[in-house]
Design an enzyme around this catalytic site. Structure first.
Site, PDB file in Angstrom:
ATOM      1  N   GLY A 305     -25.862  23.822 -14.239  1.00 21.48           N
ATOM      2  CA  GLY A 305     -25.967  22.783 -13.331  1.00 21.48           C
ATOM      3  C   GLY A 305     -26.994  21.733 -13.722  1.00 21.48           C
ATOM      4  N   LYS A 424     -30.689  19.555   3.594  1.00 19.99           N
ATOM      5  CA  LYS A 424     -29.779  19.717   4.355  1.00 19.99           C
ATOM      6  C   LYS A 424     -29.873  21.022   5.118  1.00 19.99           C
ATOM      7  CE  LYS A 424     -26.968  16.687   1.642  1.00 19.99           C
ATOM      8  NZ  LYS A 424     -27.968  16.176   0.860  1.00 19.99           N
TER       9      LYS A 424
END
Length: 641
Positions: A305, A424
């Site tokens: 990623g 978050k």
């Protein structure tokens, strides 16, 4: 049309053979003029047969060296210092051979015949020939540039940011290769250069340039940043000023990216939004990180990623034993494999493995085989709307996958486990954020019940250019002609570059002792709407004329403002200016275990509402926004009252 005519004439009438003949003419003329100078222009003393034979000899010798050294091969209209240097060397060799030959003939053979050439005339000829040939080239170059600059229909005035060597190279590159631009002057932050001139062009400070009246009066249409190490604050000011005044802004690539060590005008690219948001240079020569990673075997989950792959790259910079990248994305892992195999990295120091972090038997086998010393856990599902629609996958991967990797790290003697978390996770309003906060609970719990493995959490906001992030999305929408979609005009987010984020993850991992949550300094929050406007301007387009911004409304689980710390969290400074440490209450291990059992049971049942209900019990501060799961919050509030 004018450009084509000039190109045609210069190519047709200044072909290499024409240049060769003209150079020989200058050699012959120089000998005649040198002879006239030698006799003070008393032409009666010059013997015509003698001078013709002397001219023939010197012209032949010069011609041979011109031919072998290819001094006539350069493109005259683009003559450079190297071309003139090659020309003068050829002339010097020719003159030297003639002088040495005459000395040998006179001194050793006592020859004083018809072909003996006076040394003084040969020296004067060399100086005159070098002057005439060089001047011819420079005059042609100047005339050519004047024609191009005078008749170009799309001429644009350019300011070059940087009055050093890079700025001068940029100016010369534009003069030679770009016929639609004319350099007006230079911008430089060095006060000692302000008010001076470089190759006849003015140098001014940033503040003097950033005058709207000056720009309009002088018709400045473009700025090119040539400095690689320009101060970021000044660079932002110049870029912002250019965007506000519809001035094109471009940038010269770093020297190591120049093709063949030479800059081409085609390599000068428009400034990217990442450059505007860049937070400075990343120092990879970090002694703390090197001491932590030296000789270690390292696992990086989510290794293909955006974050995981950069952690792999940076680990390979240090003297590690081996880094193992684990990811279930076949294509991304394949691309990383190609990149690393084509790089200068030692092929024995990295290995790429396809694997799912929730697959217990596969992960256990990898731990048994490689015995990692450090685990960087970056694997996670991170897209808010998708996870809001698939809570079971979010919990399975982000919570139970993390818990499994933490469990195996304890079982197999891992020294440090670093969780890559997100802003978050603070006061989450969506399933993704809540699952990451639950993962933090798991990691804190494992740190509390044993003392062999140090569990560390790193928390930061969005990274520029990561997979699925807003900037690649906006670029794609601009290329399609719009509209750019923004969920709300007031949405703000923190941004950090991928290299910086990963560098801080490694730094935090090296300083962590266990149980800490390290929070990265993300700078100022940025409005996504303003970001879209700047990207439109950087693309050379006009908002609402060429492309529009469409406000679509907040997506399920999305909130206007992200936070890096929960309400009841405080931070203390560390030795690193960009890393803070959160001060948290101790985690309740029994409560975490109970919550995990509830989540596992809910997943087996398959009810989305039950899964999210169990997740809310594990993360009490999780309050859904713009989501069907708000019903659970209202139910809990009703029960509480």
């Amino acid at each position: 049309m004018y450009n084509k005519v000039i190109h045609y004439l210069s190519a047709k009438h200044l072909a290499v053979w024409v240049v060769f003949v003209l150079d020989l003419f200058w050699v012959a003329f120089s000998y005649f003029l040198a002879t006239a100078l030698r006799f003070n222009f008393d032409l009666v003393k010059i013997t015509i047969p003698q001078i013709w034979s002397d001219i023939a000899i010197t012209t032949i010798i010069y011609g041979c060296f011109f031919y072998f050294l290819r001094s006539y091969k350069g493109v005259v209209r683009h003559s450079s210092i190297l071309d003139l240097q090659r020309l003068i060397i050829a002339a010097l060799y020719s003159s030297g051979v003639l002088i040495v030959a005459n000395i040998i003939l006179f001194s050793f053979f006592n020859y004083s015949g018809f072909f003996l050439l006076p040394k003084s005339i040969l020296i004067i000829q060399f100086l005159l020939a070098s002057f005439f040939m060089s001047s011819f080239r420079l005059i042609v170059k100047s005339v050519y540039a004047s024609f191009i600059n005078s008749y170009s229909l799309l001429k644009k005035r350019v300011m070059i940011y940087g009055a050093g060597s890079a700025g001068l190279i940029t100016k010369n590159t534009l003069s030679q290769n770009s016929h639609r631009l004319t350099v007006y002057g230079f911008i430089d932050d060095n006060p000692s250069t302000a008010g001076k001139r470089l190759e006849g062009l003015p140098i001014m400070t940033t503040s003097k340039f950033m005058d709207k009246e000056f720009v309009e009066k002088n018709n400045i249409g473009e700025v090119i940043i040539s400095l690689a190490d320009v101060r970021m604050s000044n660079k932002r000011k110049v870029i912002e000023f250019c965007l506000e005044n519809k001035i094109d802004i471009k940038e010269v690539p770093p020297y190591h990216k120049w093709i063949g060590g030479e800059l081409s005008s085609k390599q000068i690219r428009p400034v990217r939004i990442e450059d505007l948001l860049d937070r400075g240079v990343i120092d990879l020569d970090n002694i703390n990180i090197n001491n932590e990673l030296k000789g270690k075997s390292i696992f990086v989950t989510g290794g293909a990623g955006s974050i995981g792959s950069e952690i792999v790259r940076q680990c390979l910079y240090y003297d590690i034993k081996r880094v193992i990248a684990i990811d279930q994305g076949e294509s991304a892992l394949h691309e990383l494999s190609i990149e690393l195999n084509n790089s200068k990295s030692d092929k024995d120091k990295f290995e790429l493995i396809i694997g799912d972090i929730t697959n217990k038997s596969k992960m256990k086998k990898l731990f048994q085989e490689y015995r990692p010393d450090i685990v960087f856990h970056a694997a996670a599902y991170k897209h808010v709307p998708l996870m809001e629609m698939n809570p079971s996958e979010a919990v399975t991967n982000n919570v139970f996958g993390t818990n499994l990797m933490a469990n195996l790290s304890v079982d197999f003697g891992v020294k440090k486990f670093v969780l890559v978390s997100t802003d978050k996770a603070v006061n989450p309003t969506n399933v993704m954020g809540a699952s990451k906060r639950a993962a933090e609970h798991c990691v804190q719990s494992w740190n509390a019940i044993q003392n062999t493995c140090s569990f560390i959490i790193t928390r930061f906001g969005n990274v520029l250019g990561s997979n699925g992030s807003v900037i690649p999305l906006f670029k794609e929408q601009i290329e399609r002609g719009g509209p750019i979609t923004v969920t709300h005009k007031e949405v703000t987010r923190y941004f950090m570059t991928i290299p910086e984020a990963c560098n801080l993850v490694l730094e935090a991992g090296s300083m962590g002792k266990g149980g800490e949550i390290f929070v990265f300094d993300m700078g100022e929050a940025i409005k996504i709407y303003d970001l879209a406007v700047k990207m439109i301007r950087l693309s050379g387009l006009t908002l609402d004329k060429d492309i529009e911004i469409k406000v679509t409304g907040l997506r399920p689980g999305e909130k206007l403002f992200e936070e890096l710390l929960a309400v009841n969290e405080n931070t203390i400074h560390t030795h690193h200016e960009k890393i803070l440490k959160a001060q948290l209450a101790n985690v309740n291990v029994d409560s975490v275990k109970k919550s995990l059992l509830e989540l596992e049971s809910a997943i087996k049942e398959g009810s989305e509402m039950n899964i999210v209900y169990a997740l809310k019990n594990m993360v009490p501060e999780f309050k859904s926004q713009n989501s069907k799961f708000e019903l659970l919050d209202r139910t809990n509030e009703a029960l509480a009252s």
